[in-house]
Design a protein around this motif. Structure first.
Motif, PDB file in Angstrom:
ATOM      1  N   ASN A 109     -12.540   6.602  -2.382  1.00 43.32           N
ATOM      2  CA  ASN A 109     -11.433   7.013  -1.515  1.00 43.32           C
ATOM      3  C   ASN A 109     -10.767   8.300  -1.986  1.00 43.32           C
ATOM      4  O   ASN A 109      -9.656   8.615  -1.587  1.00 43.32           O
ATOM      5  N   PRO A 114       0.817  -1.229   0.000  1.00 44.51           N
ATOM      6  CA  PRO A 114       0.000   0.000   0.000  1.00 44.51           C
ATOM      7  C   PRO A 114       0.846   1.272   0.000  1.00 44.51           C
ATOM      8  O   PRO A 114       0.464   2.273  -0.623  1.00 44.51           O
ATOM      9  N   GLU A 166      -8.832  -0.799  -0.139  1.00 47.22           N
ATOM     10  CA  GLU A 166      -9.936  -0.056   0.488  1.00 47.22           C
ATOM     11  C   GLU A 166      -9.446   0.871   1.598  1.00 47.22           C
ATOM     12  O   GLU A 166     -10.133   1.818   1.957  1.00 47.22           O
ATOM     13  N   GLY A 167      -8.234   0.602   2.083  1.00 42.36           N
ATOM     14  CA  GLY A 167      -7.677   1.439   3.150  1.00 42.36           C
ATOM     15  C   GLY A 167      -6.751   2.538   2.637  1.00 42.36           C
ATOM     16  O   GLY A 167      -6.181   3.286   3.435  1.00 42.36           O
ATOM     17  N   ILE A 168      -6.558   2.632   1.339  1.00 41.80           N
ATOM     18  CA  ILE A 168      -5.625   3.627   0.789  1.00 41.80           C
ATOM     19  C   ILE A 168      -6.355   4.937   0.510  1.00 41.80           C
ATOM     20  O   ILE A 168      -7.438   4.939  -0.088  1.00 41.80           O
ATOM     21  N   ASP A 169      -5.763   6.042   0.957  1.00 41.06           N
ATOM     22  CA  ASP A 169      -6.340   7.367   0.713  1.00 41.06           C
ATOM     23  C   ASP A 169      -5.912   7.853  -0.671  1.00 41.06           C
ATOM     24  O   ASP A 169      -4.726   8.066  -0.913  1.00 41.06           O
ATOM     25  N   TRP A 176      -7.369  -6.407  -2.213  1.00 44.56           N
ATOM     26  CA  TRP A 176      -8.560  -5.530  -2.164  1.00 44.56           C
ATOM     27  C   TRP A 176      -8.768  -4.837  -0.825  1.00 44.56           C
ATOM     28  O   TRP A 176      -9.056  -3.642  -0.764  1.00 44.56           O
ATOM     29  N   GLU A 177      -8.614  -5.585   0.276  1.00 44.18           N
ATOM     30  CA  GLU A 177      -8.832  -4.975   1.609  1.00 44.18           C
ATOM     31  C   GLU A 177      -7.835  -3.857   1.854  1.00 44.18           C
ATOM     32  O   GLU A 177      -8.174  -2.818   2.416  1.00 44.18           O
ATOM     33  N   LYS A 178      -6.599  -4.085   1.415  1.00 41.74           N
ATOM     34  CA  LYS A 178      -5.576  -3.039   1.564  1.00 41.74           C
ATOM     35  C   LYS A 178      -5.950  -1.845   0.699  1.00 41.74           C
ATOM     36  O   LYS A 178      -5.806  -0.693   1.107  1.00 41.74           O
TER      37      LYS A 178
END
Ligand SMILES: Cc1cc2nc3c(=O)[nH]c(=O)nc-3n(C[C@H](O)[C@H](O)[C@H](O)COP(=O)(O)O)c2cc1C
Length: 172
Positions: free
Chosen positions: A112, A41, A74-77, A70-72
């Motif tokens: 995001n 990420p 979803e956490g990226i700005d 994918w989960e990572k």
């Protein structure tokens, strides 16, 4: 020179091949290519400009390495980041799901904060349905490629689309 991060995933090599063709349209050294299978990420934080490539697999599903990431993702700005998408699919074999994964990728990064450029007209394609549509179904959210049915159009599409995104990125 502004650096552009190109992130792609590929099960059978077609998306990797097209990522190389896209890279070749830019000056030497401008594009850093990352296989999402080996990406972190933090890599996304290095770029203001990105190109993301994803094929659709298994009736509207994500390519396996993107799915794992994918989960990572979803956490990226992505706030303020300028992103262009390209997708691969088979419009005849999987015409009810053509380029679905590109649409799913678009939803996450736009959610995001990404500014998505490189929208592409659907005129030269023949399919039934796609999650990658926008503008009342007149455009894809990014470049659609089809190495299974329209291989002969790939080079021309990439040349035209990269010229478009350079303009939209302000790279002239
Ligand atoms: C089993 C299978 C399922 C597929 N499912 C879809 C699909 O749902 N939608 C689509 O547009 N393309 C689908 N495709 C086509 C692939 O996206 C296409 O072959 C692509 O070029 C593969 O990219 P890659 O070699 O980078 O993995 C499928 C292909 C196979 C063999």
């Amino acid at each position: 020179m502004i650096k552009i991060g190109l992130f792609y995933g590929s099960d059978e090599g077609a998306t990797r091949y097209c990522a190389g063709l896209i890279k070749d349209q830019f000056p030497e050294g401008q594009i850093d290519v990352h296989d999402i299978a080996d990406a972190d990420p933090a890599d996304f934080g290095e770029y203001e400009f990105m190109i993301l490539g994803i094929p659709t697999w298994d009736f509207g599903e994500l390519q396996s390495d993107w799915e794992e990431f994918w989960e990572k993702l979803e956490g990226i700005d992505f706030s303020g980041k300028i992103c262009a998408l390209f997708g691969l699919g088979d419009q005849r074999g999987y015409g009810d799901y053509y380029l679905d994964a590109m649409g799913m990728l678009n939803d996450v990064i736009e959610g995001n904060g990404a500014i998505v450029i490189g929208n592409w007209p659907i005129d030269s394609y023949d399919f039934e349905a796609s999650k990658a549509l926008m503008d009342n179904g007149t455009h894809f959210v990014g470049l659609g490629l089809d190495e299974d049915q329209q291989e002969e159009l790939t080079n021309e599409r990439i040349e035209k689309w990269t010229a478009q995104i350079k303009e939209e990125m302000g790279l002239g």
